[in-house]
Enzyme design. Sequence first.
Site, short mmCIF file in Angstrom:
data_model
loop_
_atom_site.label_atom_id
_atom_site.label_comp_id
_atom_site.label_asym_id
_atom_site.label_seq_id
_atom_site.Cartn_x
_atom_site.Cartn_y
_atom_site.Cartn_z
N ILE A 17 81.77 -85.33 -22.95
CA ILE A 17 81.73 -84.94 -21.53
C ILE A 17 80.36 -85.27 -20.92
O ILE A 17 80.27 -85.82 -19.81
CB ILE A 17 82.04 -83.43 -21.39
CG1 ILE A 17 83.50 -83.16 -21.78
CG2 ILE A 17 81.73 -82.93 -19.99
CD1 ILE A 17 83.87 -81.68 -21.88
N ASP A 36 69.46 -84.83 -25.94
CA ASP A 36 70.45 -84.70 -27.01
C ASP A 36 69.76 -84.65 -28.37
O ASP A 36 68.70 -85.23 -28.57
CB ASP A 36 71.44 -85.88 -26.98
CG ASP A 36 72.78 -85.54 -27.61
OD1 ASP A 36 73.78 -85.43 -26.86
OD2 ASP A 36 72.83 -85.39 -28.85
N VAL A 65 68.49 -78.26 -28.16
CA VAL A 65 68.38 -77.26 -27.07
C VAL A 65 68.16 -75.85 -27.61
O VAL A 65 67.71 -74.96 -26.88
CB VAL A 65 69.61 -77.27 -26.13
CG1 VAL A 65 69.73 -78.57 -25.38
CG2 VAL A 65 70.89 -76.91 -26.87
N SER A 138 84.44 -73.08 -20.75
CA SER A 138 85.67 -73.65 -21.30
C SER A 138 86.86 -72.81 -20.84
O SER A 138 86.71 -71.61 -20.57
CB SER A 138 85.61 -73.62 -22.84
OG SER A 138 86.88 -73.83 -23.41
N TYR A 151 83.03 -68.90 -30.54
CA TYR A 151 82.99 -69.92 -29.48
C TYR A 151 83.52 -69.31 -28.18
O TYR A 151 82.91 -69.45 -27.11
CB TYR A 151 83.83 -71.13 -29.91
CG TYR A 151 83.93 -72.24 -28.89
CD1 TYR A 151 82.95 -73.22 -28.81
CD2 TYR A 151 84.99 -72.30 -27.99
CE1 TYR A 151 83.03 -74.25 -27.88
CE2 TYR A 151 85.08 -73.32 -27.05
CZ TYR A 151 84.10 -74.29 -26.99
OH TYR A 151 84.19 -75.29 -26.07
N LYS A 155 81.66 -68.68 -24.44
CA LYS A 155 82.13 -69.27 -23.18
C LYS A 155 82.39 -68.19 -22.13
O LYS A 155 82.22 -68.42 -20.93
CB LYS A 155 83.35 -70.15 -23.45
CG LYS A 155 83.04 -71.38 -24.33
CD LYS A 155 81.91 -72.23 -23.75
CE LYS A 155 81.64 -73.50 -24.52
NZ LYS A 155 80.55 -74.30 -23.96
N1 LIG Z 1 86.06 -81.20 -25.80
C1 LIG Z 1 86.68 -80.13 -25.35
O1 LIG Z 1 87.91 -79.96 -25.55
C2 LIG Z 1 85.97 -79.12 -24.53
C3 LIG Z 1 84.59 -79.03 -24.49
N2 LIG Z 1 83.99 -78.04 -23.74
C4 LIG Z 1 82.56 -77.92 -23.70
O2 LIG Z 1 81.99 -79.10 -23.15
C5 LIG Z 1 80.69 -79.31 -23.66
C6 LIG Z 1 80.57 -80.72 -24.21
O3 LIG Z 1 81.52 -80.86 -25.23
P1 LIG Z 1 82.03 -82.26 -25.78
O4 LIG Z 1 81.57 -83.35 -24.95
O5 LIG Z 1 83.47 -82.08 -26.02
O6 LIG Z 1 81.29 -82.26 -27.19
P2 LIG Z 1 80.79 -83.46 -28.10
O7 LIG Z 1 80.61 -82.87 -29.46
O8 LIG Z 1 81.65 -84.64 -27.93
O9 LIG Z 1 79.36 -83.82 -27.47
C7 LIG Z 1 78.34 -82.84 -27.46
C8 LIG Z 1 76.99 -83.52 -27.39
O10 LIG Z 1 76.02 -82.46 -27.46
C9 LIG Z 1 75.05 -82.77 -28.43
N3 LIG Z 1 74.52 -81.55 -29.01
C10 LIG Z 1 75.14 -80.67 -29.83
N4 LIG Z 1 74.31 -79.70 -30.18
C11 LIG Z 1 73.14 -79.94 -29.56
C12 LIG Z 1 71.89 -79.29 -29.54
N5 LIG Z 1 71.67 -78.19 -30.27
N6 LIG Z 1 70.91 -79.81 -28.79
C13 LIG Z 1 71.11 -80.94 -28.07
N7 LIG Z 1 72.26 -81.61 -28.06
C14 LIG Z 1 73.27 -81.11 -28.80
C15 LIG Z 1 75.77 -83.63 -29.46
O11 LIG Z 1 74.85 -84.43 -30.20
C16 LIG Z 1 76.69 -84.44 -28.57
O12 LIG Z 1 76.09 -85.62 -28.13
C17 LIG Z 1 80.47 -78.20 -24.71
O13 LIG Z 1 79.74 -77.15 -24.14
C18 LIG Z 1 81.88 -77.75 -25.03
O14 LIG Z 1 81.91 -76.45 -25.51
C19 LIG Z 1 84.71 -77.15 -23.00
C20 LIG Z 1 86.07 -77.21 -23.00
C21 LIG Z 1 86.81 -78.17 -23.76
C1 LIG Z 2 87.66 -77.41 -32.23
C2 LIG Z 2 87.50 -76.60 -31.03
C3 LIG Z 2 87.10 -77.34 -29.81
C4 LIG Z 2 87.11 -76.39 -28.66
C5 LIG Z 2 86.91 -77.05 -27.37
C6 LIG Z 2 87.39 -76.16 -26.26
O1 LIG Z 2 86.62 -75.53 -25.58
C7 LIG Z 2 88.77 -76.15 -26.01
C8 LIG Z 2 89.30 -75.15 -25.37
C9 LIG Z 2 90.35 -75.33 -24.45
C10 LIG Z 2 91.26 -74.47 -24.13
C11 LIG Z 2 91.66 -73.36 -24.92
C12 LIG Z 2 92.67 -72.55 -24.41
C13 LIG Z 2 93.74 -72.78 -23.64
C14 LIG Z 2 94.57 -73.91 -23.35
C15 LIG Z 2 94.20 -74.85 -22.32
C16 LIG Z 2 94.68 -74.95 -21.08
C17 LIG Z 2 95.54 -74.03 -20.42
C18 LIG Z 2 96.07 -74.59 -19.15
C19 LIG Z 2 97.08 -73.69 -18.51
C20 LIG Z 2 97.75 -74.42 -17.42
O2 LIG Z 2 97.70 -73.95 -16.30
O3 LIG Z 2 98.30 -75.48 -17.66
#
Ligand SMILES: NC(=O)C1=CN([C@@H]2O[C@H](COP(=O)(O)OP(=O)(O)OC[C@H]3O[C@@H](n4cnc5c(N)ncnc54)[C@H](O)[C@@H]3O)[C@@H](O)[C@H]2O)C=CC1
Ligand SMILES: CCCCCC(=O)/C=C/C=C\C/C=C\C/C=C\CCCC(=O)O
Length: 261
Positions: A17, A36, A65, A138, A151, A155
């Site tokens: 993201i 990062d 971070v 999230s 986690y 959030k």
């Molecule tokens: N992928 C998903 O389904 C979802 C992700 N999120 C949130 O979005 C954000 C980004 O997630 P993604 O892009 O999916 O993860 P990702 O794992 O693909 O990328 C995360 C980036 O953060 C960096 N990182 C991790 N720990 C770090 C630290 N201590 N210091 C500096 N950099 C660090 C990693 O090196 C990586 O480049 C997170 O906060 C995650 O919880 C929220 C909802 C859904």
């Molecule tokens: C390995 C774990 C990675 C976790 C990343 C993360 O944050 C994912 C969480 C996402 C959602 C969790 C819960 C609910 C489902 C998602 C969407 C609901 C949408 C409801 C709707 O209106 O369609």
Amino acid sequence: MSLNGKVALVTGGAQGIGRAVVQSLLQSSAKVVMVDLNKALGEECKAQLDAEFGEGNCTFIECDVANGDALRDAFQSTVGQFGRLDIVINNAGITNEKDWEKTIQVNLTSVIKGTYLALEHMSKEYGKQGGTIINVSSMAAFLHSPHQPVYTATKHGVIGFTRAMADAAIQGDYGVRINALCPAFVDTPLLQSVEDEDNMGKFVKFKDDFKRSMTKFGVLQPSLIAEGMMRLITDTSLHGAVMKITCSKGIHFHTYEPMSA
Ligand SMILES: NC(=O)C1=CN([C@@H]2O[C@H](COP(=O)(O)OP(=O)(O)OC[C@H]3O[C@@H](n4cnc5c(N)ncnc54)[C@H](O)[C@@H]3O)[C@@H](O)[C@H]2O)C=CC1
Ligand SMILES: CCCCCC(=O)/C=C/C=C\C/C=C\C/C=C\CCCC(=O)O
């Protein structure tokens, strides 16, 4: 909308993201600092972005971070290099239920520190010009899963902190907008940790429940999260809003009862 002359700092910007957001910011003519942990990925990402957007627009800073002093230095060198700071995206996050204290440190403590540092560099309280902060939460804060309890707690914490700070920003006349953004499942390397015992610990046994949820609700592309992020950055009417992004409803906002937490 052009962000020409604006300077952004994105944590976790080298992948997933964060990387998509960095790309969108550069497309809108902002200068961007990617902070990062992953040096190899960060340098590779910077080289690709230099080739696409030209050198001097994007900088990579290797920084964990969770290390408060290193994060402070990253903010300082951003301002040292570009002379100002306008946009901060506290995005870096992990899922580690085994080392759950680290998860709290990265996902919540560092978001709080990142917000306070952003205010030091942007708030009118400190004689600065204002700006915007987006803290990444999230959908897990709304629809929890037994697969990732800590986690989920972090959030929730990000949303509570962000909403309270948004109120503080109004009452304290900070001139800074503060928002939380809550994506549902997004196609990034983070999602692959779902089956990894090293990350999920004893909760890995609930992975099928989590995967069923992914099938039911679908998986988003990082570009849509970047689109939501750009809307929060550019629409000055959205201060304090909690943006949700799901497959069924796209980009939308959580509604709260007056005075509700
Ligand atoms: N992928 C998903 O389904 C979802 C992700 N999120 C949130 O979005 C954000 C980004 O997630 P993604 O892009 O999916 O993860 P990702 O794992 O693909 O990328 C995360 C980036 O953060 C960096 N990182 C991790 N720990 C770090 C630290 N201590 N210091 C500096 N950099 C660090 C990693 O090196 C990586 O480049 C997170 O906060 C995650 O919880 C929220 C909802 C859904
Ligand atoms: C390995 C774990 C990675 C976790 C990343 C993360 O944050 C994912 C969480 C996402 C959602 C969790 C819960 C609910 C489902 C998602 C969407 C609901 C949408 C409801 C709707 O209106 O369609």
